[in-house]
Design an enzyme around this catalytic site. Structure first.
Site, mmCIF file in Angstrom:
data_model
loop_
_atom_site.group_PDB
_atom_site.id
_atom_site.type_symbol
_atom_site.label_atom_id
_atom_site.label_comp_id
_atom_site.label_asym_id
_atom_site.label_seq_id
_atom_site.Cartn_x
_atom_site.Cartn_y
_atom_site.Cartn_z
ATOM 1 N N TYR A 145 0.858 -1.196 0.000
ATOM 2 C CA TYR A 145 0.000 0.000 0.000
ATOM 3 C C TYR A 145 0.887 1.236 0.000
ATOM 4 O O TYR A 145 1.871 1.309 0.747
ATOM 5 C CB TYR A 145 -0.885 -0.005 1.253
ATOM 6 C CG TYR A 145 -1.786 1.210 1.358
ATOM 7 C CD1 TYR A 145 -3.078 1.186 0.847
ATOM 8 C CD2 TYR A 145 -1.333 2.391 1.954
ATOM 9 C CE1 TYR A 145 -3.903 2.298 0.927
ATOM 10 C CE2 TYR A 145 -2.151 3.510 2.041
ATOM 11 C CZ TYR A 145 -3.429 3.460 1.523
ATOM 12 O OH TYR A 145 -4.237 4.562 1.596
ATOM 13 N N GLU A 168 -3.712 7.493 -4.083
ATOM 14 C CA GLU A 168 -3.616 6.210 -3.395
ATOM 15 C C GLU A 168 -3.350 5.086 -4.384
ATOM 16 O O GLU A 168 -4.071 4.951 -5.374
ATOM 17 C CB GLU A 168 -4.927 5.928 -2.645
ATOM 18 C CG GLU A 168 -4.865 4.677 -1.798
ATOM 19 C CD GLU A 168 -6.212 4.355 -1.168
ATOM 20 O OE1 GLU A 168 -7.201 4.151 -1.903
ATOM 21 O OE2 GLU A 168 -6.277 4.299 0.068
#
Ligand code: GDP
Ligand code: MN
Length: 397
Positions: A119, A207
């Site tokens: 991530y 993101e």
């Protein structure tokens, strides 16, 4: 403003980030051509909506157990068939709410062989007033679960705006992600490119989940979600062109055309207020007296009759609205002008729910008498608490 994954990936690719080849599909008959233009042996077919959680989502009309909005195909024909299946159907994910979102665009991408999912995100950290990188070795579809149960696995690195970004940020992130060898160099370059894109395009949020290490050992951006700072959009016509209005709340879209600062909420009392601070206070006090706001609406310090009328139209078009509270402080605007505007709006739009009006400021007595003598069914209020109680009582019966 948000954009689709395929648009975000095109943008990141043009900034030098490692993104797979892919094609967007808007019509079913484009699907096979798009898939055939890409190399196998894997194709990933992805529903494009402005909401995450597609992989674990499901289609509304689908039979129980039918897989979600991210599917792997083993031939161009299979990819095209999946794309056709998804187009026009409604995808429900944990971010769309139960109503789901209609899928009008598909992205077909050359599939990657994944060794590890990580991530990585950039965001504006309002606490430190800095840009932060947030990263975790535990990327993929369960990042919310990781954040809730093992928050120590999510690491944050902030960039000092005075000195800017340097390669040591990239190296620290590479080590935090457990990268080794040539991957460290790739990560340093990626961090540089992402940061340049973030600053250069006035992003609010970027993101990448997942960022992957492929089985060949390379970094690759597999998903991308980007949000832009609306106040800076005027500087980026190229970004504005990526706007997909079908993804936005129609009421918010209409409001933006009249420069009204409107955000739809799920309560029952429509609010028309001037000034963001007063609007927040109004929403709070509605809550305090036992109801909840149907919207945030700041008409601004110098709203004219047209804007007030438009604000009324938008508020009354929301079927959840059971009452309206107008709370205006006449500072630059005069209360008598506001009162005339409210009456004109009510006369034009009509009123089927109770309306409480609280005015304060310049020419307040004149404003109140205009409302009193209008013959319209408007409930006047003297102060904020009085106004909130009156509208809550009117709505609750
Ligand atoms: P999201 O569920 O909306 O966040 O959609 P993503 O684009 O993140 O895809 C969800 C999941 O699909 C990822 O976490 C991956 O596990 C998988 N996935 C996406 N692209 C690929 C790919 O190219 N190859 C493989 N094997 N899996 C993929
Ligand atoms: Mn994702």
């Amino acid at each position: 403003m948000h954009i689709h994954e395929y648009q975000a990936k095109q943008l990141l690719k043009s900034c030098g980030c490692p993104v797979s080849n892919g094609r967007a599909v808007l019509k079913a008959d484009e699907a096979l051509g798009a898939a055939s233009a890409l190399d196998g042996p894997l194709w990933v077919v992805k529903a494009q909506i402005h909401a995450g959680g597609r992989g674990k989502g499901h289609f509304k009309e689908a039979e129980a157990g039918t897989a979600g909005g991210v599917r792997i195909a083993r031939s161009a024909e299979e990819a095209a068939a999946l794309a056709k299946q998804m187009l026009g159907r409604t995808l429900v994910t944990r971010q769309t709410g139960p109503a789901g979102k209609e899928v009008n665009r598909i992205y077909i991408e050359e599939g990657s062989d994944i060794a590890r999912e990580m991530y990585l995100a950039l965001l504006i950290d309002r606490k430190t007033s800095r840009v932060s990188f947030v990263c975790s070795t535990e990327g993929g579809m369960d990042i919310e679960e990781v954040a809730a149960s093992t928050p120590e696995k999510i690491l944050t690195f902030t960039v000092d705006p005075a000195t800017g970004l340097s390669d040591f940020h990239g190296r620290r992130i590479a080590f935090a992600l457990g990268l080794t060898g040539a991957q460290i160099k790739q990560c340093v370059a990626l961090i540089r490119n992402l940061y340049a894109a973030f600053i250069g395009k006035d992003m609010e949020m970027l993101e990448i989940n997942p960022l992957v290490v492929t089985t060949a050992g390379d970094l690759r951006v597999l998903d991308a979600k980007v949000g832009f700072d609306n106040n800076a959009l005027y500087r980026h016509p190229d970004v504005q062109a990526l706007r997909d209005e079908t993804e936005e709340d129609p009421k918010e879209l209409e409001a933006s055309k009249f420069e009204l600062n409107y955000i739809a909420l799920d309560g029952e009392i429509g609010c028309m207020v001037n000034g963001a601070g007063l609007a927040m206070a109004t929403m709070d006090i509605i809550k305090l007296y036992g109801s909840s706001p149907a919207n945030f609406l700041d008409v601004g310090g110098s709203a004219d009759k047209e804007q007030v009328t438009e604000a009324f139209k938008i508020i009354t078009s929301d079927p959840n609205v059971k009452g309206i509270l107008v709370n205006i402080f006449g500072g630059i605007m005069r209360c008598d002008v506001i009162a005339e505007g409210i009456l004109a709006a009510v006369t034009e739009v009509g009123l089927k729910v109770p309306l409480v009006v609280r005015l304060e400021g310049t020419n307040v007595e004149l404003g109140k008498s205009i409302i009193r003598n209008s013959g319209l069914n408007v409930i006047p209020a003297d102060n904020l608490a009085d106004a909130a109680q009156k509208i809550v009582n009117a709505v609750k019966g």
